[in-house]
Design a protein around this motif. Structure first.
Motif, PDB file in Angstrom:
ATOM      1  N   TYR A   1      19.085 -16.801  46.663  1.00  0.00           N
ATOM      2  CA  TYR A   1      19.592 -15.996  47.588  1.00  0.00           C
ATOM      3  C   TYR A   1      20.994 -16.227  47.698  1.00  0.00           C
ATOM      4  O   TYR A   1      21.489 -17.428  47.731  1.00  0.00           O
ATOM      5  N   PRO A   2      21.673 -15.217  48.053  1.00  0.00           N
ATOM      6  CA  PRO A   2      23.064 -15.412  48.600  1.00  0.00           C
ATOM      7  C   PRO A   2      22.820 -16.523  49.977  1.00  0.00           C
ATOM      8  O   PRO A   2      22.189 -16.286  50.522  1.00  0.00           O
ATOM      9  N   GLN A   3      23.996 -17.279  49.791  1.00  0.00           N
ATOM     10  CA  GLN A   3      24.159 -18.225  50.965  1.00  0.00           C
ATOM     11  C   GLN A   3      23.978 -17.464  52.331  1.00  0.00           C
ATOM     12  O   GLN A   3      24.864 -16.485  52.435  1.00  0.00           O
ATOM     13  N   GLY A   4      23.537 -17.811  53.217  1.00  0.00           N
ATOM     14  CA  GLY A   4      23.406 -17.326  54.526  1.00  0.00           C
ATOM     15  C   GLY A   4      22.173 -16.363  54.789  1.00  0.00           C
ATOM     16  O   GLY A   4      22.083 -15.622  55.701  1.00  0.00           O
ATOM     17  N   THR A   5      21.537 -16.031  53.826  1.00  0.00           N
ATOM     18  CA  THR A   5      20.437 -15.112  53.624  1.00  0.00           C
ATOM     19  C   THR A   5      19.242 -15.440  54.659  1.00  0.00           C
ATOM     20  O   THR A   5      19.077 -16.827  54.520  1.00  0.00           O
ATOM     21  N   GLU A   6      18.808 -14.734  55.733  1.00  0.00           N
ATOM     22  CA  GLU A   6      17.680 -15.177  56.449  1.00  0.00           C
ATOM     23  C   GLU A   6      16.556 -15.355  55.591  1.00  0.00           C
ATOM     24  O   GLU A   6      15.905 -14.604  54.862  1.00  0.00           O
ATOM     25  N   ILE A   7      15.916 -16.581  55.700  1.00  0.00           N
ATOM     26  CA  ILE A   7      14.670 -17.093  55.022  1.00  0.00           C
ATOM     27  C   ILE A   7      13.707 -18.017  55.967  1.00  0.00           C
ATOM     28  O   ILE A   7      14.250 -18.437  56.925  1.00  0.00           O
ATOM     29  N   ARG A   8      12.531 -18.303  55.714  1.00  0.00           N
ATOM     30  CA  ARG A   8      11.700 -18.955  56.368  1.00  0.00           C
ATOM     31  C   ARG A   8      12.180 -20.463  56.530  1.00  0.00           C
ATOM     32  O   ARG A   8      12.611 -20.758  55.465  1.00  0.00           O
ATOM     33  N   ASN A   9      11.972 -20.914  57.535  1.00  0.00           N
ATOM     34  CA  ASN A   9      12.664 -22.321  57.816  1.00  0.00           C
ATOM     35  C   ASN A   9      11.333 -23.425  57.367  1.00  0.00           C
ATOM     36  O   ASN A   9      10.410 -23.646  57.992  1.00  0.00           O
ATOM     37  N   VAL A  10      11.322 -23.865  55.914  1.00  0.00           N
ATOM     38  CA  VAL A  10      10.453 -24.910  55.576  1.00  0.00           C
ATOM     39  C   VAL A  10      11.430 -26.433  55.730  1.00  0.00           C
ATOM     40  O   VAL A  10      10.603 -27.354  55.279  1.00  0.00           O
ATOM     41  N   ARG A  11      12.180 -26.612  56.252  1.00  0.00           N
ATOM     42  CA  ARG A  11      12.987 -27.631  56.422  1.00  0.00           C
ATOM     43  C   ARG A  11      13.250 -28.224  57.889  1.00  0.00           C
ATOM     44  O   ARG A  11      14.377 -28.306  58.240  1.00  0.00           O
ATOM     45  N   GLN A  12      12.092 -27.817  58.667  1.00  0.00           N
ATOM     46  CA  GLN A  12      12.266 -28.129  59.980  1.00  0.00           C
ATOM     47  C   GLN A  12      12.125 -29.722  60.565  1.00  0.00           C
ATOM     48  O   GLN A  12      13.116 -30.324  61.160  1.00  0.00           O
ATOM     49  N   LEU A  13      11.584 -30.523  59.426  1.00  0.00           N
ATOM     50  CA  LEU A  13      11.502 -32.074  59.615  1.00  0.00           C
ATOM     51  C   LEU A  13      11.919 -32.734  58.365  1.00  0.00           C
ATOM     52  O   LEU A  13      11.707 -32.111  57.305  1.00  0.00           O
ATOM     53  N   SER A  14      12.558 -33.837  58.543  1.00  0.00           N
ATOM     54  CA  SER A  14      12.677 -34.815  57.358  1.00  0.00           C
ATOM     55  C   SER A  14      12.109 -35.733  57.560  1.00  0.00           C
ATOM     56  O   SER A  14      11.970 -36.622  58.602  1.00  0.00           O
ATOM     57  N   VAL A  15      10.882 -36.322  56.569  1.00  0.00           N
ATOM     58  CA  VAL A  15       9.972 -36.910  56.798  1.00  0.00           C
ATOM     59  C   VAL A  15      10.292 -38.291  55.613  1.00  0.00           C
ATOM     60  O   VAL A  15      10.444 -37.801  54.587  1.00  0.00           O
ATOM     61  N   LEU A  16      10.251 -39.453  55.767  1.00  0.00           N
ATOM     62  CA  LEU A  16      10.795 -40.487  54.902  1.00  0.00           C
ATOM     63  C   LEU A  16       9.608 -41.519  55.095  1.00  0.00           C
ATOM     64  O   LEU A  16       8.967 -41.752  56.033  1.00  0.00           O
ATOM     65  N   SER A  17       9.799 -42.583  54.055  1.00  0.00           N
ATOM     66  CA  SER A  17       8.763 -43.697  54.372  1.00  0.00           C
ATOM     67  C   SER A  17       9.815 -44.972  54.270  1.00  0.00           C
ATOM     68  O   SER A  17      10.722 -45.169  53.652  1.00  0.00           O
ATOM     69  N   THR A  18       9.011 -45.833  55.124  1.00  0.00           N
ATOM     70  CA  THR A  18       9.958 -47.082  55.215  1.00  0.00           C
ATOM     71  C   THR A  18       9.945 -47.906  54.116  1.00  0.00           C
ATOM     72  O   THR A  18      10.941 -48.596  53.818  1.00  0.00           O
ATOM     73  N   GLU A  19       8.996 -47.993  52.996  1.00  0.00           N
ATOM     74  CA  GLU A  19       9.035 -48.596  51.933  1.00  0.00           C
ATOM     75  C   GLU A  19      10.050 -48.223  50.953  1.00  0.00           C
ATOM     76  O   GLU A  19      10.854 -48.917  50.499  1.00  0.00           O
ATOM     77  N   GLU A  20      10.557 -46.708  50.847  1.00  0.00           N
ATOM     78  CA  GLU A  20      11.655 -46.130  50.308  1.00  0.00           C
ATOM     79  C   GLU A  20      13.033 -46.434  51.005  1.00  0.00           C
ATOM     80  O   GLU A  20      13.902 -46.600  50.365  1.00  0.00           O
ATOM     81  N   ILE A  21      13.148 -46.269  52.194  1.00  0.00           N
ATOM     82  CA  ILE A  21      14.148 -46.748  53.093  1.00  0.00           C
ATOM     83  C   ILE A  21      14.680 -48.221  52.752  1.00  0.00           C
ATOM     84  O   ILE A  21      15.827 -48.450  52.527  1.00  0.00           O
ATOM     85  N   GLU A  22      13.567 -49.032  52.653  1.00  0.00           N
ATOM     86  CA  GLU A  22      13.875 -50.501  52.400  1.00  0.00           C
ATOM     87  C   GLU A  22      14.571 -50.705  50.983  1.00  0.00           C
ATOM     88  O   GLU A  22      15.359 -51.493  50.588  1.00  0.00           O
ATOM     89  N   ALA A  23      13.857 -49.998  50.096  1.00  0.00           N
ATOM     90  CA  ALA A  23      14.208 -49.900  48.582  1.00  0.00           C
ATOM     91  C   ALA A  23      15.710 -49.459  48.431  1.00  0.00           C
ATOM     92  O   ALA A  23      16.457 -50.076  47.741  1.00  0.00           O
ATOM     93  N   THR A  24      16.165 -48.248  49.085  1.00  0.00           N
ATOM     94  CA  THR A  24      17.402 -47.909  49.110  1.00  0.00           C
ATOM     95  C   THR A  24      18.393 -48.756  49.854  1.00  0.00           C
ATOM     96  O   THR A  24      19.374 -49.209  49.354  1.00  0.00           O
ATOM     97  N   ALA A  25      17.903 -49.363  50.829  1.00  0.00           N
ATOM     98  CA  ALA A  25      18.927 -50.581  51.359  1.00  0.00           C
ATOM     99  C   ALA A  25      19.235 -51.577  50.555  1.00  0.00           C
ATOM    100  O   ALA A  25      20.325 -52.163  50.289  1.00  0.00           O
ATOM    101  N   GLN A  26      18.027 -51.897  49.910  1.00  0.00           N
ATOM    102  CA  GLN A  26      18.297 -53.030  48.797  1.00  0.00           C
ATOM    103  C   GLN A  26      19.408 -52.858  47.817  1.00  0.00           C
ATOM    104  O   GLN A  26      20.148 -53.777  47.398  1.00  0.00           O
ATOM    105  N   GLU A  27      19.334 -51.731  47.456  1.00  0.00           N
ATOM    106  CA  GLU A  27      20.052 -51.211  46.266  1.00  0.00           C
ATOM    107  C   GLU A  27      21.551 -50.928  46.768  1.00  0.00           C
ATOM    108  O   GLU A  27      22.425 -51.118  45.937  1.00  0.00           O
ATOM    109  N   MET A  28      21.602 -50.973  48.017  1.00  0.00           N
ATOM    110  CA  MET A  28      22.972 -50.648  48.680  1.00  0.00           C
ATOM    111  C   MET A  28      23.598 -51.945  49.095  1.00  0.00           C
ATOM    112  O   MET A  28      24.714 -52.005  49.797  1.00  0.00           O
ATOM    113  N   ALA A  29      22.782 -52.860  48.747  1.00  0.00           N
ATOM    114  CA  ALA A  29      23.200 -54.455  49.366  1.00  0.00           C
ATOM    115  C   ALA A  29      23.186 -54.383  50.784  1.00  0.00           C
ATOM    116  O   ALA A  29      24.144 -55.167  51.258  1.00  0.00           O
TER     117      ALA A  29
END
Length: 191
Positions: free
Chosen positions: A60-88
């Motif tokens: 779609y062209p940017q700004g087109t009205e669409i269904r919102n399937v991005r209401q929430l951002s869901v993460l895991s503790t395990e993956e956040i910890e792995a990301t932090a480790q890689e970031m020192a």
């Protein structure tokens, strides 16, 4: 015959965040989220519909009205910890990431199948849209509090950024709730 298969995996809700509308993506830690069909009430990504963004530009062209399937951002503790480790870093605060929900206990969380459901026993259910690809915006939040680390976020979070989701069954989600993972009961696509 059910189209969703219950798995043995349950994720414990260990962190909840509310990202107020109109500001940055920085989340405020809360003890519960009041989830309606439009998502987290008063949040930045609340709404049944939204304007398409750069991630949808091949459809779609940017700004087109669409269904919102991005209401929430869901993460895991395990993956956040792995990301932090890689970031020192010793730890990475989910508030920097605009997280709505952080779960513990579901392996390879970022790659659970699209259309999977996460359900609290007899209550709230969210539907997974897809992998939430890392971008530079959380890096700006990290850099503001931890100078010299913001640019490391995007490459460190690749394949670990969690998923976006939308509310299928509303209700209150609380710290300590356990969410059961249901996946689509179909074979992997193999054209």
């Amino acid at each position: 015959m059910p189209v969703m298969r219950e798995t043995e995996f349950k994720g414990e809700v260990v962190w909840l965040g509310h990202v107020p509308a109109g500001g940055s993506i920085r989340a405020h830690a809360v003890n519960a989220l009041d989830l309606g069909f439009a998502g987290d009430r008063g949040a930045r990504h609340e709404g049944e519909n939204r304007a398409s963004c750069v991630r949808m530009r091949n459809l779609y062209p940017q700004g087109t009205e669409i269904r919102n399937v991005r209401q929430l951002s869901v993460l895991s503790t395990e993956e956040i910890e792995a990301t932090a480790q890689e970031m020192a870093l010793d730890q990475l605060d989910p508030s920097f990431l605009g997280a709505s929900i952080v779960l513990r206990g579901i392996p390879d969380f970022t790659h659970i199948p699209p259309s999977s459901r996460l359900q609290v026993a007899g209550g709230v259910t969210i539907t997974v849209d897809m992998e939430n690809r890392p971008c530079v915006i959380p890096g700006r939040e990290i850099e503001a509090d931890l100078p010299g680390h913001g640019a490391a976020f995007k490459p460190a979070a690749k394949g670990r950024r969690g998923v976006t989701a939308w509310v299928e069954r509303p209700g209150e989600l609380k710290l300590g709730d356990r969410m059961t993972l249901f996946v689509p009961d179909q074979r992997t696509w193999a054209p």
